[in-house]
Design an enzyme around this catalytic site. Structure first.
Site, mmCIF file in Angstrom:
data_model
loop_
_atom_site.group_PDB
_atom_site.id
_atom_site.type_symbol
_atom_site.label_atom_id
_atom_site.label_comp_id
_atom_site.label_asym_id
_atom_site.label_seq_id
_atom_site.Cartn_x
_atom_site.Cartn_y
_atom_site.Cartn_z
ATOM 1 N N LYS A 23 -38.371 -13.460 -15.643
ATOM 2 C CA LYS A 23 -37.661 -13.789 -16.885
ATOM 3 C C LYS A 23 -36.161 -13.823 -16.653
ATOM 4 O O LYS A 23 -35.456 -14.757 -17.096
ATOM 5 C CB LYS A 23 -38.018 -12.764 -17.960
ATOM 6 C CG LYS A 23 -37.436 -13.072 -19.333
ATOM 7 C CD LYS A 23 -37.843 -12.004 -20.351
ATOM 8 C CE LYS A 23 -39.339 -11.911 -20.440
ATOM 9 N NZ LYS A 23 -39.794 -10.811 -21.321
ATOM 10 N N ARG A 114 -35.637 -6.599 -22.828
ATOM 11 C CA ARG A 114 -36.910 -7.248 -22.496
ATOM 12 C C ARG A 114 -37.303 -6.972 -21.042
ATOM 13 O O ARG A 114 -36.459 -7.003 -20.151
ATOM 14 C CB ARG A 114 -36.815 -8.772 -22.704
ATOM 15 C CG ARG A 114 -36.634 -9.210 -24.154
ATOM 16 C CD ARG A 114 -36.691 -10.731 -24.246
ATOM 17 N NE ARG A 114 -36.746 -11.197 -25.610
ATOM 18 C CZ ARG A 114 -35.682 -11.580 -26.319
ATOM 19 N NH1 ARG A 114 -34.490 -11.543 -25.758
ATOM 20 N NH2 ARG A 114 -35.826 -12.001 -27.552
ATOM 21 N N GLY A 129 -46.674 -11.564 -22.616
ATOM 22 C CA GLY A 129 -47.138 -10.499 -23.502
ATOM 23 C C GLY A 129 -47.701 -9.293 -22.795
ATOM 24 O O GLY A 129 -48.210 -8.370 -23.440
ATOM 25 N N ARG A 283 -40.739 -20.031 -19.759
ATOM 26 C CA ARG A 283 -41.689 -19.718 -18.683
ATOM 27 C C ARG A 283 -42.615 -20.909 -18.490
ATOM 28 O O ARG A 283 -42.824 -21.700 -19.412
ATOM 29 C CB ARG A 283 -42.514 -18.477 -19.027
ATOM 30 C CG ARG A 283 -43.363 -18.641 -20.273
ATOM 31 C CD ARG A 283 -44.371 -17.515 -20.416
ATOM 32 N NE ARG A 283 -43.760 -16.268 -20.778
ATOM 33 C CZ ARG A 283 -43.596 -15.833 -22.027
ATOM 34 N NH1 ARG A 283 -43.974 -16.592 -23.053
ATOM 35 N NH2 ARG A 283 -43.041 -14.679 -22.272
ATOM 36 N N HIS A 794 -79.388 -31.064 -10.246
ATOM 37 C CA HIS A 794 -80.361 -30.246 -9.524
ATOM 38 C C HIS A 794 -81.095 -29.259 -10.431
ATOM 39 O O HIS A 794 -82.312 -29.107 -10.335
ATOM 40 C CB HIS A 794 -79.669 -29.509 -8.385
ATOM 41 C CG HIS A 794 -78.959 -30.436 -7.453
ATOM 42 N ND1 HIS A 794 -79.619 -31.144 -6.467
ATOM 43 C CD2 HIS A 794 -77.661 -30.817 -7.380
ATOM 44 C CE1 HIS A 794 -78.743 -31.898 -5.821
ATOM 45 N NE2 HIS A 794 -77.559 -31.719 -6.352
#
Length: 837
Positions: A23, A114, A129, A283, A794
């Site tokens: 980040k 963060r 998250g 991101r 198959h």
């Protein structure tokens, strides 16, 4: 080298992930982009995190324990508590508070704090998250506390589980923390530069809410939603949304610039203050299925090979490249899966009609996906001038109903495989790769053998013809399912019955049975031979492996471990057969199927002769029954031959890999699996390999394993899996494709790995897909439900051979049906009823 505890955000770059986390690195890049506003801030680096771990008593032992634990919840909680209770060293705390002072804020200023892990916001793993963030943090002491809590959140249960699922070592991940000035926004939300639902790269999705976006991200409020394509809003929120149309388009334009800079679709968190958008996170969207490369700039439609081959798992690079080199049709790959570019088929009217007809017969979901894309303006209208590649289908193949045709084809194939096995060991080094290139051409020659293709199609077309005529003349659906029971020469069905014969050898010897219950490793056969009855059991298992040991789940990927390499895989199935069946069950089952087919033939012919023009109809049906029983078993042989050759290729390539390991070129023989055939050849020739490429391929493969491939993929990235449009099933029933007649009720056993199967007589197998390696389980079940498959794949063919009611192509069957539930499978009508727990 001195440690750096804080780093100004604008100084961070993509090369600094190890210091500031994913980040922090992304925000650093964004903060230097013209026209992109990022709130000012700094990163508390991973050096500070490692300093805390060094100060925290007992952490090393707990991390070691966490790496071994199955669940790890208690251990991870202990680690979090220790980190949060460990005092931040004075010099680290001073560096953080000093950075706050440099931001020029007062004691009452608010910050966003963060988490920024080193394995976060990467191209193959977003960790969205998984770690904690804290908003409106006021005061230096509160910031320090939030930093500690961010550090600790590296070990939340969800973060630990995510790393374990992606194969990331807990000890190899560090945590940085981003501290930024808080933005007090009028609106905030998320921008996806590709549609997160359909995967379409040309559609951007905006979600917006008033005020801070944490409630939106947490799912606590409903957002205003917009979708934008080519600079136009194509879907919009009702009422009075918090963003104007002009703001939405400006935000999407900003997102497109960010996407272009990072080179991949982005999940962007934004805030709107005044009329200025601030970006607080960007991101990669790691859940999107990758798109095959095309270089002509045109639109393309790709069809999944895995859905036809009953193997939708990700494949390693060597497996992908060998399949491409030995396949008749050109194939591309994306997300570890193979695709065929169907665009040329769809360019002409005849090509479209042929492809739709073929897919409609084999897999209605693929046909529906094709119809969905053709109903749009994605492809130009077809022309009659474009030449469409040949597709199988149409009238029955012009060959005689002669069993000698099949015998000759099989004999010639066996001779070719024997020559391959004999001659390949005379080569080594670069010469072996030249030999393999020639072997691949022989491989393709066998696949393209006109007589072989005619024999395959003769059996399939005779099956279709019988079902159509008998439904028309007698009103009976799928009658060929019974008429093909115990058809001769089906190598896949024989493989399942042969393991019952192995169980017959094991069953009379209690010490052998008891020993097999303890088997965990693959070197058990020599120990087995020391027991009373052990030599006979060892020889029976060995003989089985000599004939079928080249098979395994996901066998189209040459890198997957074969039964001969991991014979312990078969032990649970053998023990189930010992427990559930009596002596001679294999021969008895085949004979019972043959008798049922003969009884069905007599019944059908008798009823037809009672109809107007009945003798003619009965004669036609009799000829076609003979034809289907002559050729339908051969349908399974070419795959057996392919996989037989693959095992020879694999052993030869692994011998070369072992030489590279001895020379120090590769760290492990299986590193060769992450190189293409040509890259491995180059490594053998130059005695050099790119370690970074191999590591990157391993990371990509782990990420690809988590993706679900679509049946149809467009060059825009849109994934279309198709849907059934039927109203003939009861409410709540799961609809699929009827492939083997009959109705059966029983206990559902949801099995995702053949090695985990624990089946009792009367159980109904529910799984994602079944390739030929699953057929030994078929003798122990009463019915079959799969998520993937078609009428002639198959699993369907073998289910009919064994007389198992089967419904396949049931979307999400393994999640919608719980293990142990009672279900009823309607093999004629094509649906499954869930009856209860």
């Amino acid at each position: 080298m001195s440690e750096t505890y804080v780093c100004d955000l604008v100084e961070a770059g993509e090369e600094d992930v190890a210091l500031v986390g994913g980040k922090g690195a992304n925000l650093g890049v964004l903060s230097r982009m013209d026209g992109v506003t990022v709130p000012a801030g700094f990163c508390v680096t991973t050096d500070a995190f490692r300093r805390i771990l060094a100060e925290a008593a007992g952490i090393d032992d707990l991390l070691e324990e966490l790496s071994r634990a199955e669940s790890g919840d208690k251990v991870s909680a202990q680690i979090r508590r220790i980190i949060e209770e460990t005092a931040i060293p004075d010099d680290v705390a001073a560096a953080i508070t000093g950075a706050l002072t440099q931001l020029g804020e007062s004691d009452q200023a608010a910050y966003a704090v963060r988490s920024s892990a080193t394995a976060e916001d990467l191209p193959t793993a977003s960790f969205a998250g998984q770690q904690d963030s804290f908003l409106n943090v006021i005061g230096a002491e509160a910031v320090l506390t939030a930093v500690s809590r961010c550090w600790a959140s590296l070990f939340t249960e969800r973060a630990v589980a995510y790393r374990r699922r992606h194969g990331i070592d807990h000890r190899a991940v560090s945590m940085a923390v981003v501290v930024q000035r808080m933005v007090v926004p009028e609106a905030s939300g998320v921008l996806f530069t590709a549609d997160p639902v359909t995967g379409n790269r040309k559609v951007a999705a905006v979600e917006a809410t008033a005020g801070l976006g944490e409630a939106l991200v947490s799912g606590l409020v409903n957002a205003d939603g917009f979708k934008v394509r080519d600079g136009e809003i194509v879907e919009r929120a009702p009422g009075r949304p918090v963003l104007t149309e002009t703001q939405v388009l400006r935000l999407v334009g900003l997102g497109r610039r960010i996407e272009a800079h990072f080179g991949r679709p982005q999940d962007i968190e934004w805030c709107l203050a005044g009329d200025d958008f601030s970006i607080v996170q960007s991101r990669p969207i790691t859940t999107l299925f990758p798109v095959p490369e095309s270089h002509d700039g045109g639109n393309h439609v790709y069809l999944s090979v895995g859905h036809q081959q009953m193997m939708t798992d990700a494949m390693k690079p060597l497996g992908l490249s060998v399949w491409q080199l030995t396949a008749l049709a050109p194939m591309c790959h994306a997300g570890g899966r193979l695709f065929v570019d169907a665009t040329r088929h769809l360019a002409s009217s005849s090509g479209r009609a042929g492809l739709l007809a073929l897919s409609g017969r084999s897999d209605p979901l693929t046909r529906d996906a094709l119809e969905t894309v053709l109903a749009s303006d994605f492809l130009p209208a077809p022309t009659d001038e474009a030449a469409a590649p040949h597709l199988p289908g149409g009238a029955p193949s012009p060959i005689e109903t002669d069993p000698a045709i099949v015998t000759d084809l099989v004999d010639r194939s066996r001779a070719s495989i024997a020559a391959l096995q004999r001659d390949i060991w005379k080569t080594s080094g670069p010469a072996r790769f030249e030999f393999l290139e020639a072997a691949f051409q022989e491989h393709k020659r066998f696949l393209a053998e006109p007589l072989s293709m005619q024999a395959i199609m003769a059996g399939m077309e005779a099956t279709w013809w019988l079902n159509e005529r008998l439904q028309e003349w007698l009103g009976e659906k799928n009658a060929a399912d019974t008429l093909t029971l115990s058809a001769p020469g089906n190598v896949t069905s024989e493989m399942g019955l042969a393991l019952l014969d192995v169980a017959d050898v094991v069953r009379p010897h209690p010490e052998v049975v008891a020993f097999l219950r303890t088997v965990r490793d693959d070197d058990f056969l020599d120990e087995l031979a020391k027991l009373p009855g052990g030599p006979e059991a060892r020889d029976a298992i060995g003989a089985y492996l000599d004939t079928y040991g080249m098979r395994c789940p996901g066998e189209i990927d040459i890198t997957r471990p074969r039964w001969s390499e991991e014979p312990a895989t078969l032990v649970p199935v053998i023990l189930d057969h010992v427990r559930n069946f009596g002596p001679g069950a294999g021969r008895l089952r085949f004979e019972q199927g043959r008798q049922r087919a003969e009884e069905k033939e007599r019944d059908v012919l008798e009823r037809l002769r009672a109809l107007p023009d009945g003798e003619r109809k009965a004669d036609e049906i009799k000829r076609m029954i003979d034809r289907v029983r002559t050729f339908i078993g051969y349908r399974e042989y070419p795959k057996y031959a392919i996989i037989s050759r693959y095992f020879v290729y694999k052993r030869a390539l692994l011998e070369e890999a072992d030489q590279l390991v001895r020379a120090g070129v590769l760290g492990d023989r299986e590193d060769a699996f992450y190189l293409t055939f040509e890259e491995l050849r180059e490594a053998v020739l130059t005695q050099r390999a790119d370690d970074r490429l191999i590591r990157r391929r391993k990371d990509e493969f782990r990420a690809y394993q988590a993706l679900t491939p679509p049946r149809l993929l467009t060059s825009d990235g849109e994934c279309i899996s198709g849907a059934y449009h039927r109203d003939d099933a009861p409410p709540g029933a799961l609809v699929g494709l009827p492939v083997s007649a009959g109705t059966v009720e029983g206990r559902a056993r949801v099995v995702l790995d053949m090695a985990d199967a624990d089946l009792e007589p009367g159980d109904i197998l529910v799984t994602a897909y079944t390739d030929p390696s699953w057929s030994p389980l078929f003798v122990a079940i009463a019915g079959l439900v799969t998520e993937v498959g078609g009428l002639m794949t198959h699993g369907a063919v073998v289910a009919r051979e064994y007389g198992l009611p089967a419904v396949i192509g049931v979307p999400d069957a393994t999640t919608r049906i719980r293990d142990g539930q009672r279900i009823r499978v309607h093999g004629n009508a094509g649906y499954v009823e869930i009856l209860g727990s």
